[in-house]
Write an enzyme that holds these catalytic residues in place. Structure first.
Site, PDB file in Angstrom:
ATOM      1  N   HIS A   1      -3.361 -15.946  -3.919  1.00  0.00           N
ATOM      2  CA  HIS A   1      -2.926 -14.777  -4.460  1.00  0.00           C
ATOM      3  C   HIS A   1      -4.065 -13.893  -5.097  1.00  0.00           C
ATOM      4  CE1 HIS A   1       1.149 -15.391  -3.985  1.00  0.00           C
ATOM      5  NE2 HIS A   1       1.248 -16.421  -4.529  1.00  0.00           N
ATOM      6  N   GLY A   2      -4.126 -12.770  -5.017  1.00  0.00           N
ATOM      7  CA  GLY A   2      -5.250 -11.891  -5.491  1.00  0.00           C
ATOM      8  C   GLY A   2      -4.815 -10.681  -6.097  1.00  0.00           C
TER       9      GLY A   2
ATOM     10  N   CYS B   1      -4.262 -10.714  -1.824  1.00  0.00           N
ATOM     11  CA  CYS B   1      -4.041  -9.282  -1.995  1.00  0.00           C
ATOM     12  C   CYS B   1      -5.226  -8.821  -2.951  1.00  0.00           C
ATOM     13  CB  CYS B   1      -2.699  -8.934  -2.932  1.00  0.00           C
ATOM     14  SG  CYS B   1      -1.217  -9.492  -2.119  1.00  0.00           S
ATOM     15  N   ARG B   2      -5.499  -7.514  -2.762  1.00  0.00           N
ATOM     16  CA  ARG B   2      -6.675  -6.807  -3.483  1.00  0.00           C
ATOM     17  C   ARG B   2      -5.861  -5.687  -4.367  1.00  0.00           C
ATOM     18  NH1 ARG B   2     -11.211  -5.150   0.533  1.00  0.00           N
ATOM     19  NH2 ARG B   2     -12.282  -5.242  -1.560  1.00  0.00           N
TER      20      ARG B   2
ATOM     21  N   GLU C   1     -16.395  -6.422   4.892  1.00  0.00           N
ATOM     22  CA  GLU C   1     -17.066  -6.210   3.838  1.00  0.00           C
ATOM     23  C   GLU C   1     -18.413  -6.641   3.333  1.00  0.00           C
ATOM     24  OE1 GLU C   1     -15.217  -5.785  -0.155  1.00  0.00           O
ATOM     25  OE2 GLU C   1     -13.802  -4.259   0.796  1.00  0.00           O
TER      26      GLU C   1
END
Length: 190
Positions: free
Chosen positions: A28-29, A82-83, A176
């Site tokens: 998770h992020g 996730c971001r 990125e």
């Protein structure tokens, strides 16, 4: 715990004899302190937990200063997390279609994120990460023909047109912090 694992991996003696390395993190992020963070197993948003790892630390651990064994070698970072907490799509009404004694601090990195900044990352409850499934498929069928940037473009193109992602849940991976200066092939000549 994630920071220690990544740091320990960057110190492995095997890097001297390798041609490249991959760092793959699936968790998770979220955005913490305006930075991409990977959440540890003990992270809890209501308990002010500090069990998280900033993605930018990967670049510090594997740069030419801290990991000289990988200087001038590709370092591929794959992150499934996730971001942020936003949906990935929006309706738009008006759219138009070398020297031996000096090295760059960060060079030969390519980082492929499962989603854009501030956007949820989705996964199938049955089959897991869409990003990782596409990577396995595309790399398994095309890694002998195309360089890694073309492979990533192919993954992104396939995810863009995937019918499982409705307009409300449109996800698109993103490349990125890329500093590769040459084409990188995983299995050339096969």
């Amino acid at each position: 715990a994630i920071n220690i694992a990544v740091k320990n991996f960057s110190k492995r003696y095997e890097h001297r004899d390798s041609d490249s390395t991959f760092v793959i993190i699936m968790s998770h992020g979220k955005r913490i302190k305006n930075k991409d963070a990977i959440l540890g197993v003990h992270y809890h948003k209501y308990l002010h937990s500090n069990d998280y790892f900033f993605v930018e630390n990967i670049f510090s651990h594997f740069n030419s200063v801290n990991c000289p064994a990988l200087t001038d070698k590709p370092k591929v970072i794959l992150i499934q997390a996730c971001r942020g907490e936003h949906e990935g799509g929006v309706c738009v009404s008006d759219s138009v279609p070398e020297s031996d004694s000096w090295v760059h601090r960060e060079k030969d990195f390519v980082c492929f994120m499962s989603t854009l900044p501030d956007v949820y990352a989705y996964r199938s409850p049955d089959n897991g990460s869409y990003l990782i499934n596409y990577i396995v498929d595309v790399f398994g069928t095309s890694a002998h023909k195309y360089d890694i940037m073309e492979l990533f473009r192919s993954v992104a193109s396939r995810m863009e047109i995937d019918p499982r992602f409705t307009r409300e849940k449109q996800i698109l991976p993103c490349i990125e912090r890329t500093t590769l200066v040459r084409k990188f092939y995983l299995f050339p000549g096969l």
